[in-house]
Design a protein around this motif. Structure first.
Motif, mmCIF file in Angstrom:
data_model
loop_
_atom_site.group_PDB
_atom_site.id
_atom_site.type_symbol
_atom_site.label_atom_id
_atom_site.label_comp_id
_atom_site.label_asym_id
_atom_site.label_seq_id
_atom_site.Cartn_x
_atom_site.Cartn_y
_atom_site.Cartn_z
ATOM 1 N N CYS A 38 0.842 -1.204 0.000
ATOM 2 C CA CYS A 38 0.000 0.000 0.000
ATOM 3 C C CYS A 38 0.873 1.249 0.000
ATOM 4 N N LYS A 39 1.877 1.245 0.843
ATOM 5 C CA LYS A 39 2.766 2.405 0.924
ATOM 6 C C LYS A 39 3.457 2.633 -0.413
ATOM 7 N N TYR A 40 3.923 1.580 -1.022
ATOM 8 C CA TYR A 40 4.608 1.671 -2.310
ATOM 9 C C TYR A 40 3.679 2.213 -3.398
ATOM 10 N N ALA A 41 2.400 1.801 -3.352
ATOM 11 C CA ALA A 41 1.431 2.209 -4.371
ATOM 12 C C ALA A 41 0.777 3.553 -4.041
ATOM 13 N N GLY A 42 1.101 4.123 -2.871
ATOM 14 C CA GLY A 42 0.495 5.388 -2.485
ATOM 15 C C GLY A 42 -0.954 5.256 -2.074
ATOM 16 N N VAL A 43 -1.303 4.121 -1.488
ATOM 17 C CA VAL A 43 -2.676 3.814 -1.093
ATOM 18 C C VAL A 43 -2.788 3.912 0.424
ATOM 19 N N ASN A 44 -3.886 4.501 0.899
ATOM 20 C CA ASN A 44 -4.157 4.514 2.332
ATOM 21 C C ASN A 44 -4.482 3.083 2.749
ATOM 22 N N PRO A 45 -3.670 2.465 3.610
ATOM 23 C CA PRO A 45 -3.875 1.044 3.925
ATOM 24 C C PRO A 45 -5.209 0.755 4.606
ATOM 25 N N TRP A 46 -5.712 1.679 5.402
ATOM 26 C CA TRP A 46 -6.978 1.432 6.108
ATOM 27 C C TRP A 46 -8.155 1.503 5.146
ATOM 28 N N GLU A 47 -8.125 2.427 4.187
ATOM 29 C CA GLU A 47 -9.175 2.478 3.173
ATOM 30 C C GLU A 47 -9.151 1.223 2.315
ATOM 31 N N TRP A 48 -7.940 0.819 1.922
ATOM 32 C CA TRP A 48 -7.794 -0.385 1.096
ATOM 33 C C TRP A 48 -8.330 -1.610 1.840
ATOM 34 N N LEU A 49 -7.912 -1.777 3.094
ATOM 35 C CA LEU A 49 -8.306 -2.956 3.865
ATOM 36 C C LEU A 49 -9.812 -2.980 4.091
ATOM 37 N N ALA A 50 -10.400 -1.841 4.439
ATOM 38 C CA ALA A 50 -11.849 -1.791 4.664
ATOM 39 C C ALA A 50 -12.605 -2.148 3.389
ATOM 40 N N ASP A 51 -12.174 -1.612 2.265
ATOM 41 C CA ASP A 51 -12.845 -1.901 1.004
ATOM 42 C C ASP A 51 -12.687 -3.371 0.612
ATOM 43 N N VAL A 52 -11.471 -3.871 0.698
ATOM 44 C CA VAL A 52 -11.201 -5.251 0.275
ATOM 45 C C VAL A 52 -11.919 -6.257 1.183
ATOM 46 N N LEU A 53 -11.906 -6.026 2.487
ATOM 47 C CA LEU A 53 -12.596 -6.961 3.382
ATOM 48 C C LEU A 53 -14.098 -6.974 3.132
ATOM 49 N N GLY A 54 -14.637 -5.841 2.724
ATOM 50 C CA GLY A 54 -16.061 -5.788 2.420
ATOM 51 C C GLY A 54 -16.433 -6.462 1.109
ATOM 52 N N ARG A 55 -15.474 -6.598 0.198
ATOM 53 C CA ARG A 55 -15.764 -7.150 -1.134
ATOM 54 C C ARG A 55 -15.211 -8.537 -1.386
ATOM 55 N N ILE A 56 -14.259 -8.985 -0.601
ATOM 56 C CA ILE A 56 -13.527 -10.203 -0.956
ATOM 57 C C ILE A 56 -14.415 -11.455 -0.985
ATOM 58 N N GLY A 57 -15.431 -11.511 -0.145
ATOM 59 C CA GLY A 57 -16.299 -12.696 -0.104
ATOM 60 C C GLY A 57 -17.053 -12.941 -1.394
ATOM 61 N N ALA A 58 -17.397 -11.880 -2.100
ATOM 62 C CA ALA A 58 -18.157 -12.017 -3.339
ATOM 63 C C ALA A 58 -17.287 -11.873 -4.578
ATOM 64 N N HIS A 59 -16.003 -11.661 -4.384
ATOM 65 C CA HIS A 59 -15.096 -11.440 -5.517
ATOM 66 C C HIS A 59 -14.670 -12.786 -6.115
ATOM 67 N N PRO A 60 -14.650 -12.903 -7.437
ATOM 68 C CA PRO A 60 -14.241 -14.172 -8.064
ATOM 69 C C PRO A 60 -12.797 -14.548 -7.702
ATOM 70 N N VAL A 61 -12.599 -15.787 -7.376
ATOM 71 C CA VAL A 61 -11.287 -16.277 -6.957
ATOM 72 C C VAL A 61 -10.243 -16.100 -8.052
ATOM 73 N N ASN A 62 -10.637 -16.256 -9.293
ATOM 74 C CA ASN A 62 -9.667 -16.155 -10.389
ATOM 75 C C ASN A 62 -9.296 -14.698 -10.699
ATOM 76 N N ARG A 63 -9.859 -13.729 -9.965
ATOM 77 C CA ARG A 63 -9.527 -12.321 -10.183
ATOM 78 C C ARG A 63 -9.091 -11.634 -8.890
ATOM 79 N N LEU A 64 -8.552 -12.386 -7.948
ATOM 80 C CA LEU A 64 -8.131 -11.812 -6.672
ATOM 81 C C LEU A 64 -7.021 -10.779 -6.817
ATOM 82 N N GLU A 65 -6.189 -10.892 -7.857
ATOM 83 C CA GLU A 65 -5.097 -9.928 -8.045
ATOM 84 C C GLU A 65 -5.632 -8.512 -8.228
ATOM 85 N N GLU A 66 -6.891 -8.380 -8.628
ATOM 86 C CA GLU A 66 -7.495 -7.049 -8.766
ATOM 87 C C GLU A 66 -7.612 -6.332 -7.429
#
Length: 80
Positions: A38-66
């Protein structure tokens, strides 16, 4: 600059000794890696984590790199 950039890794190694278990240490290391990405990409880690944790359950496994910080920042329109 190089020494300062790896300092968190050296501190993390000491902290992993007290993680409670080998699996706990692996999980802590994984989170350190995500937050460093996150730091390397210039992303706020808490915003990233909150968003990803909210979406990961419904996200397709073959597209997790997104959901990785660099790709996530691209979809959000940039980093910090």
């Amino acid at each position: 600059l190089i020494e300062n950039s790896i300092r968190p890794l050296a501190l993390g190694r000491k902290n992993y000794l007290f993680a409670g278990s080998h699996k706990g240490a692996q999980r802590a290391a994984m989170m350190y890696s995500f937050f460093a990405s996150c730091k390397y990409a210039g992303v706020n880690p808490w915003e990233w984590l909150a968003d990803v944790l909210g979406r990961i359950g419904a996200h397709p496994v073959n597209r997790l790199e997104e959901l990785l910080p660099e790709r996530w920042a691209e979809k959000q329109g940039g980093g910090l």
